[in-house]
Structure formats: C-alpha cells, structure tokens
Write an enzyme that holds these catalytic residues in place. Structure first.
Site, mmCIF file in Angstrom:
data_model
loop_
_atom_site.group_PDB
_atom_site.id
_atom_site.type_symbol
_atom_site.label_atom_id
_atom_site.label_comp_id
_atom_site.label_asym_id
_atom_site.label_seq_id
_atom_site.Cartn_x
_atom_site.Cartn_y
_atom_site.Cartn_z
ATOM 1 N N SER A 189 0.832 -1.203 0.000
ATOM 2 C CA SER A 189 0.000 0.000 0.000
ATOM 3 C C SER A 189 0.870 1.257 0.000
ATOM 4 O O SER A 189 1.680 1.446 -0.898
ATOM 5 C CB SER A 189 -0.969 -0.035 1.176
ATOM 6 O OG SER A 189 -1.965 0.956 1.054
ATOM 7 N N ASP A 224 -5.603 -3.520 -2.440
ATOM 8 C CA ASP A 224 -4.484 -3.303 -1.524
ATOM 9 C C ASP A 224 -3.933 -4.618 -0.962
ATOM 10 O O ASP A 224 -4.682 -5.446 -0.436
ATOM 11 C CB ASP A 224 -5.013 -2.420 -0.390
ATOM 12 C CG ASP A 224 -3.955 -1.893 0.540
ATOM 13 O OD1 ASP A 224 -2.934 -2.563 0.723
ATOM 14 O OD2 ASP A 224 -4.175 -0.801 1.090
#
Length: 360
Positions: free
Chosen positions: A65, A203
């Site tokens: 991320s 993510d």
C-alpha cells in the site's frame, strides 16, 4: 492531544550481511512516518558516500500500500537513471498538496450525512487523484525498469490470490510503475480496485500489511547463491499504531456497520486487520532473523533491535486516520516521524555504517 513518546532501547550492531532488504508497511497518509525515518537514513548514507542512495544500498525493497508507493518512488528511475524520488521528496509529497489531491472528495460528498451514506455505497475516493500524482512522479517508467529488486504486494479479487509484483516476472516490461502503485494502494472502502488485464487488484494489506517476512523469503529464494537468515540485514518500517481497547459487550453488539464504520480514526475491522498482521509479521521476522534457538524470544520494545532485523515502529498518541490530510493531522504525523527518527538515531547510524560497507 497526547505526547509523542518512543521509549529508548538497547540494540545490537548489525551483523555482516550478504544481502540487504527494506520492508515498509501499509498505512495510508501515515506513510509520512517511515518517509521521515528513511530521509534521515538517506542523509547518513550520503555522508558516508555521496554516490549512495537507498536503491543502491538495498538489494530488495518491499512495500504494501503506502509502503509500496514509497518503495516504487525510491526505485523507479527517471530518464537520467536516478531515482524518481528521494526520501526527502517523499516527505514533501505526504505532507503537501499532492496528498490532499490523492484524498480529495467532491463538494457534495463532503456534506454532513451525505458523506456517511455515500461511503456505505461507494469507495470513499476515486483513483484519478492518485493516478495523476504517480504519473507526475513516475512518468512512463515500467516496473521492469526498477533500479533494485522490488516486491510490491496486491491481492487479485478475480483470481482470488495474493500477487507480488516484481521487476523480473513476466509482464513487468508492460506494467507501468503507476499501475503497480495503484494496485497496491487500492484499499477496500477507500479506493476502487484496479483492473489490469485479467486481474482485479486491491491493496495488499488485506493479507500482508507488514511485508518483512515476505521480503525475507523472497530474498532467500531468489539469489543464485542460496542465502540463509544469517546472510541478511532486514530493515522494517511501520506507519504507527493506535491500538484502542474495545469493551467486549460493545463488540458483541456490532453488526456489519459496527465493524466497518470509522471509530476514532478508522474502521475497527481495518484497524484490527492491519495491526494484527503487522504485529504477527514483526514477531516472525524477529524469531527468524534475530532469535537464538533454544532461548526465550524477546518481547516488547526489545523485539526487532538487531543484529539482522530492525523494526522501526511507534504507538500513536491518538487516532490518526489513514486518510487524514488536515493541517493538524499532518503536523502530528510530522511530530511522530521526528520522534521515531530521533529515538532511534543510534540505530540509524549503525545501519548506515553497515549499508555503506560492501556486502560480505
């Protein structure tokens, strides 16, 4: 507001290493904290050798991320072959107008009540702002162009499998660095997924928010000459934790909304998922790389203090949301990053010495 406190700790000097790994957690705008720590490490490296940068010091950079965005920024080349971003420039990105562009919302969605309702039905933000920021920094560079090894995490909702985006894997020549960044940062409820070929990426924090162990295994399996744990130096950076305790009776009453609605910073489900994964990976990395078999593993502040694995993390003094880009929130993140950097000054000096020394 609480005081930012990072307890001092004793550390062991880095052992001689054949391969160096950098791993950076997910955490949204709280990526400002590891960016500040890395900016100091970058300064220390250049004091020892002006030609050194973080991409040349580490053989593998792993990120999830926001950590993936930092790794990409440090390792993606500009046209002149230098890194697209320094760690200092990453600090500017997280604390400046580009961060607000990433987390921008249309005026209608900022209205009271409207924001809560629309956030239940749609992702909180679009990908356009993040795409513009990354395109301005990475240009047309491809993942395969990376200046060092990269391990960028994502999860494929269509293929239902973890995905590790790497410069040497098939398809990396066609994958823009921008798309790798969008894939790893597409946090559920915050951003829509990225459709790329036959994959639907979200993510990587849904399965590996702290990529330290994944990066360690990747390093050990990839090298032509096999590596063992004793051959590695792993530097792992967190994005801060605020671990609020919840009353059991209250948790028992939660339905779907109770788990996903923000509570003092971020949704309890996301907070538990990210912090739990990060803590578990931290323990495993310490046992794998630092622990002497047959002895009781260290606990608390002494975990991750060398000689082969170093963890830089702090407890946040108050909840700071993953998308909090207001002036006061950025100010607090700057204070947190500076506190962590200063409290671990000796470790950073020792790590810089080790990185500036040719690998064994």
């Amino acid at each position: 507001m609480g005081t930012v406190e990072v307890p001092p700790r004793e550390f062991e000097p880095p052992a001689r290493s054949r391969f160096r790994v950098l791993a950076i957690d997910g955490g949204g705008i709280r990526g400002l904290i590891p960016a500040i720590v890395l900016s100091r490490l970058e300064e220390l490296l250049r004091e020892r050798d002006p030609e050194l940068n973080l991409a040349s010091a580490f053989g593998l950079m792993a990120g999830t991320s926001t950590g993936g965005l930092i790794a990409l920024g440090l390792a993606t080349p500009k046209a002149d072959g230098t890194p697209a971003m320094s760690a200092a420039e990453m600090v500017d990105l997280y604390s400046g107008p580009e961060a607000r562009e990433i987390f921008a919302r249309p005026p209608l969605r900022r209205l009271p009540l409207v924001d809560r309702l629309t956030d239940l039905l749609d992702p909180k933000y679009g990908l356009d702002g993040l795409r513009r920021v990354l395109a301005g920094r990475f240009g047309e560079a491809r993942l395969a162009d990376a200046l060092t090894g990269l391990l960028i995490t994502a999860y494929d909702m269509q293929g239902r499998q973890p995905r590790f985006l790497k410069p040497w894997q098939p398809g990396a020549e066609e994958l823009p660095a921008v798309d790798a960044g969008l894939a790893t940062a597409a946090a559920p409820t915050y951003f829509p997924p990225l459709r790329s070929g036959d994959a639907t990426f979200v993510d990587g924090g849904v399965f590996v928010n702290n990529p330290a162990v994944a990066a360690t295994i990747e390093a050990m399996k990839r090298q032509a000459e096999p590596l063992t744990a004793d051959d590695l130096l792993v530097v792992s950076l967190g994005t801060g934790q605020y671990e609020r305790a919840y009353d059991p009776d209250r948790v028992r009453e939660w339905g779907a909304l109770g788990w996903v609605l923000p509570t003092q910073g971020e949704p309890p489900l996301i907070s538990a998922m990210l912090d739990g994964q990060s803590d578990a990976a931290h323990h495993w990395a310490h046992v794998l790389l630092n622990h002497e078999p047959g002895t009781q593993p260290e606990r608390g502040i002494d975990t991750g203090a060398g000689p082969r694995y170093y963890r830089f993390q702090l407890n946040l003094p108050e909840p700071l949301p993953l998308d909090g880009t207001g002036p006061e929130e950025i100010k607090r993140l700057l204070e947190c990053g500076a506190a962590l950097r200063d409290a671990r000054a000796g470790e950073l000096e020792a790590i810089a010495d080790a990185l500036a020394t040719p690998a064994a």
